[in-house]
Design a protein around this motif. Structure first.
Motif, PDB file in Angstrom:
ATOM      1  N   ILE A 307      61.580 125.043  -0.249  1.00 46.92           N
ATOM      2  CA  ILE A 307      60.529 125.652  -1.094  1.00 46.92           C
ATOM      3  C   ILE A 307      60.903 125.696  -2.574  1.00 46.92           C
ATOM      4  CG2 ILE A 307      59.532 126.999   0.775  1.00 46.92           C
ATOM      5  CD1 ILE A 307      60.963 129.435  -0.175  1.00 46.92           C
ATOM      6  N   LYS A 308      62.121 125.287  -2.910  1.00 43.50           N
ATOM      7  CA  LYS A 308      62.514 125.240  -4.312  1.00 43.50           C
ATOM      8  C   LYS A 308      61.691 124.173  -5.045  1.00 43.50           C
ATOM      9  CE  LYS A 308      66.515 124.469  -7.328  1.00 43.50           C
ATOM     10  NZ  LYS A 308      67.955 124.114  -7.358  1.00 43.50           N
ATOM     11  N   GLY A 309      61.166 124.524  -6.170  1.00 40.34           N
ATOM     12  CA  GLY A 309      60.400 123.560  -6.956  1.00 40.34           C
ATOM     13  C   GLY A 309      58.937 123.476  -6.592  1.00 40.34           C
ATOM     14  N   MET A 310      58.521 124.166  -5.529  1.00 38.69           N
ATOM     15  CA  MET A 310      57.106 124.178  -5.181  1.00 38.69           C
ATOM     16  C   MET A 310      56.361 125.161  -6.091  1.00 38.69           C
ATOM     17  SD  MET A 310      56.866 124.059  -1.039  1.00 38.69           S
ATOM     18  CE  MET A 310      57.582 122.726  -0.089  1.00 38.69           C
ATOM     19  N   ARG A 311      55.068 124.952  -6.205  1.00 35.05           N
ATOM     20  CA  ARG A 311      54.253 125.913  -6.954  1.00 35.05           C
ATOM     21  C   ARG A 311      54.446 127.304  -6.366  1.00 35.05           C
ATOM     22  NH1 ARG A 311      49.907 122.562  -5.567  1.00 35.05           N
ATOM     23  NH2 ARG A 311      48.957 124.397  -4.589  1.00 35.05           N
ATOM     24  N   LYS A 312      54.330 128.316  -7.203  1.00 36.32           N
ATOM     25  CA  LYS A 312      54.562 129.694  -6.779  1.00 36.32           C
ATOM     26  C   LYS A 312      53.646 130.080  -5.621  1.00 36.32           C
ATOM     27  CE  LYS A 312      54.755 134.433  -8.674  1.00 36.32           C
ATOM     28  NZ  LYS A 312      53.658 135.074  -7.937  1.00 36.32           N
ATOM     29  N   ASP A 313      52.378 129.681  -5.678  1.00 31.16           N
ATOM     30  CA  ASP A 313      51.441 130.062  -4.621  1.00 31.16           C
ATOM     31  C   ASP A 313      51.800 129.401  -3.288  1.00 31.16           C
ATOM     32  OD1 ASP A 313      50.637 127.592  -5.923  1.00 31.16           O
ATOM     33  OD2 ASP A 313      48.819 127.669  -4.709  1.00 31.16           O
ATOM     34  N   VAL A 314      52.290 128.160  -3.347  1.00 30.98           N
ATOM     35  CA  VAL A 314      52.678 127.451  -2.125  1.00 30.98           C
ATOM     36  C   VAL A 314      53.938 128.078  -1.534  1.00 30.98           C
ATOM     37  CG1 VAL A 314      53.418 125.254  -1.149  1.00 30.98           C
ATOM     38  CG2 VAL A 314      51.620 125.310  -2.892  1.00 30.98           C
ATOM     39  N   ALA A 315      54.921 128.347  -2.385  1.00 30.76           N
ATOM     40  CA  ALA A 315      56.170 128.951  -1.923  1.00 30.76           C
ATOM     41  C   ALA A 315      55.910 130.295  -1.251  1.00 30.76           C
ATOM     42  CB  ALA A 315      57.131 129.123  -3.098  1.00 30.76           C
ATOM     43  N   GLU A 316      55.032 131.103  -1.825  1.00 32.69           N
ATOM     44  CA  GLU A 316      54.732 132.421  -1.251  1.00 32.69           C
ATOM     45  C   GLU A 316      54.043 132.298   0.103  1.00 32.69           C
ATOM     46  OE1 GLU A 316      52.454 134.389  -4.256  1.00 32.69           O
ATOM     47  OE2 GLU A 316      54.235 135.162  -5.295  1.00 32.69           O
ATOM     48  N   LYS A 317      53.148 131.331   0.221  1.00 32.90           N
ATOM     49  CA  LYS A 317      52.463 131.150   1.506  1.00 32.90           C
ATOM     50  C   LYS A 317      53.436 130.742   2.597  1.00 32.90           C
ATOM     51  CE  LYS A 317      47.779 130.131  -0.102  1.00 32.90           C
ATOM     52  NZ  LYS A 317      46.672 129.164  -0.114  1.00 32.90           N
ATOM     53  N   ILE A 318      54.306 129.792   2.295  1.00 30.33           N
ATOM     54  CA  ILE A 318      55.255 129.318   3.296  1.00 30.33           C
ATOM     55  C   ILE A 318      56.282 130.390   3.625  1.00 30.33           C
ATOM     56  CG2 ILE A 318      57.085 127.639   3.739  1.00 30.33           C
ATOM     57  CD1 ILE A 318      55.449 125.595   2.146  1.00 30.33           C
ATOM     58  N   ALA A 319      56.717 131.137   2.624  1.00 33.62           N
ATOM     59  CA  ALA A 319      57.763 132.143   2.827  1.00 33.62           C
ATOM     60  C   ALA A 319      57.279 133.327   3.653  1.00 33.62           C
ATOM     61  CB  ALA A 319      58.296 132.624   1.484  1.00 33.62           C
ATOM     62  N   PHE A 320      56.064 133.837   3.351  1.00 30.77           N
ATOM     63  CA  PHE A 320      55.647 135.032   4.099  1.00 30.77           C
ATOM     64  C   PHE A 320      54.145 135.186   4.316  1.00 30.77           C
ATOM     65  CE2 PHE A 320      55.304 136.517  -0.274  1.00 30.77           C
ATOM     66  CZ  PHE A 320      54.273 137.454  -0.266  1.00 30.77           C
ATOM     67  N   LYS A 321      53.313 134.654   3.444  1.00 32.63           N
ATOM     68  CA  LYS A 321      51.883 134.934   3.556  1.00 32.63           C
ATOM     69  C   LYS A 321      51.238 134.286   4.775  1.00 32.63           C
ATOM     70  CE  LYS A 321      50.933 135.952  -1.310  1.00 32.63           C
ATOM     71  NZ  LYS A 321      50.172 135.569  -2.531  1.00 32.63           N
ATOM     72  N   ASN A 322      51.663 133.076   5.121  1.00 30.44           N
ATOM     73  CA  ASN A 322      51.086 132.423   6.306  1.00 30.44           C
ATOM     74  C   ASN A 322      51.480 133.149   7.587  1.00 30.44           C
ATOM     75  OD1 ASN A 322      49.980 130.498   4.621  1.00 30.44           O
ATOM     76  ND2 ASN A 322      51.582 128.994   4.980  1.00 30.44           N
ATOM     77  N   ALA A 323      52.745 133.541   7.669  1.00 31.11           N
ATOM     78  CA  ALA A 323      53.210 134.286   8.843  1.00 31.11           C
ATOM     79  C   ALA A 323      52.494 135.631   8.936  1.00 31.11           C
ATOM     80  CB  ALA A 323      54.724 134.494   8.769  1.00 31.11           C
ATOM     81  N   TRP A 324      52.279 136.252   7.786  1.00 27.85           N
ATOM     82  CA  TRP A 324      51.553 137.527   7.763  1.00 27.85           C
ATOM     83  C   TRP A 324      50.156 137.364   8.352  1.00 27.85           C
ATOM     84  CZ3 TRP A 324      52.583 142.572   6.650  1.00 27.85           C
ATOM     85  CH2 TRP A 324      51.488 143.418   6.486  1.00 27.85           C
TER      86      TRP A 324
END
Length: 334
Positions: A307-324
């Motif tokens: 997720i390094k270098g990805m857009r902030k919105d994409v990184a947040e979705k992959i890190a926790f928002k999608n799982a949420w």
């Protein structure tokens, strides 16, 4: 008059457990939300780990310490068959800000023998309203670094159909382990088409363990095709070390990395895929007792390569928002 009162009291008694359960769930969601927001306030990108295999041999305090050190806000803590789903509830009650109640993993002898009692208990647990996620259910599984299971529970088998039906009925997501051999893809596609409301997380994307039999899943194009065709399909990432070889074939299994003298980076074509479908990927450590020492390395790979270098919105979705969204059924509210 007395009869009417008895009926009224009976109705109240019948409804109370449901209302109490709803209140308890809503309060639990608030606790989960607080854990994530506290990390965000500290400037840490929180991660929800959707795939942890709890076998009881790793002290929970050690796991919590690793979570803190790696910015893991919540863990879907799936127990093995020996403990059963109740172990996840017990640990959630002790640490409600850490662990997400998760139904048992389907990776043991009871699951692979389609044990009737196991499947009935699985259904009862999933329908209880106590759980937010289901564990990982093995279809085709190769021997790994920590076990010798060389098994195949067809994705369209009766036992697996129980899992798909439960997910469709309850809206609870589950994880699927299925080696992406070309000849094994039709059985998965049949089920994805048959159960469009099932929330399926296909584990370990970005992996190819045998190019001779995994011809389709050599490039991100196949993942894109499946995501476009099946809106109920999600993926978590392979957790093996970049550049490592699968011992069963000798092939480097991580196919989404660029490895050079200058270091390791995410392949641009895979990055393009993740940014094109930012709502369909989650992070799962795939940590079990035998792989616990890999915890830091896995999370470092996720943070500093994937997720390094990805857009902030994409990184947040992959890190926790999608799982949420998968576990709560609603979008994360900033």
């Amino acid at each position: 008059m007395i009869r009417k009162m008895v009926i009224f009291i009976s109705v109240v008694i019948f409804l109370l457990p449901i209302n109490a359960a709803s209140l308890e769930r809503s309060e639990q969601v608030k606790i989960f939300e607080k854990s994530i927001k506290e990390m965000l306030k500290k400037g840490i990108l929180p991660i929800i780990d959707v795939e942890y295999h709890h076998g009881g041999k790793i002290e929970i305090e050690r796991l919590i310490k690793r979570m803190d050190e790696n910015g893991i806000a919540l863990t879907w803590l799936g127990p093995n068959e020996r403990f059963g789903s109740e172990e996840s509830i017990r640990l959630n009650e002790l640490y409600p800000d850490r662990f997400v109640p998760t139904v048992v993993h389907g990776d043991g002898k009871l699951w692979h023998s389609s044990d009737k009692g196991f499947l009935e208990k699985l259904a009862k647990d999933t329908r209880s309203g106590k759980y937010f996620a289901m564990g990982e259910f093995e279809a085709r599984h190769y021997p790994s670094s920590t076990n010798t299971r060389d098994v195949h529970m067809p994705v369209d088998s009766e036992a697996m159909q129980v899992v798909f039906e439960l997910s469709s009925e309850t809206g609870i997501p589950f994880l699927l382990h299925h080696e992406a051999e070309d000849e094994l893809l039709p059985e998965l596609e049949r089920m994805l088409a048959k159960y469009p409301k099932a929330k399926v997380i296909w584990c370990h994307v970005g992996r190819n363990r045998n190019p001779a039999t995994w011809k389709k899943f050599r490039k991100p194009d196949a993942v894109k095709e499946f995501l476009s065709k099946y809106p109920n399909l999600y993926f978590d990432f392979l957790a093996s070390k970049p550049g490592s070889k699968y011992h069963g074939t000798g092939y480097v299994e991580g196919i989404m990395y660029e490895i050079s003298n200058w270091g390791i980076a995410l392949d641009p074509e895979w990055k393009k895929l993740f940014e094109e479908f930012p709502d369909r990927f989650v992070l799962g450590s795939d940590i079990n007792t035998g792989r616990f020492d890999n915890y830091d390395r896995v999370m470092d790979t996720y943070r500093n390569i994937i997720i390094k270098g990805m857009r902030k919105d994409v990184a947040e979705k992959i890190a926790f928002k999608n799982a949420w969204k998968l576990m709560i059924g609603e979008e994360w509210k900033d």
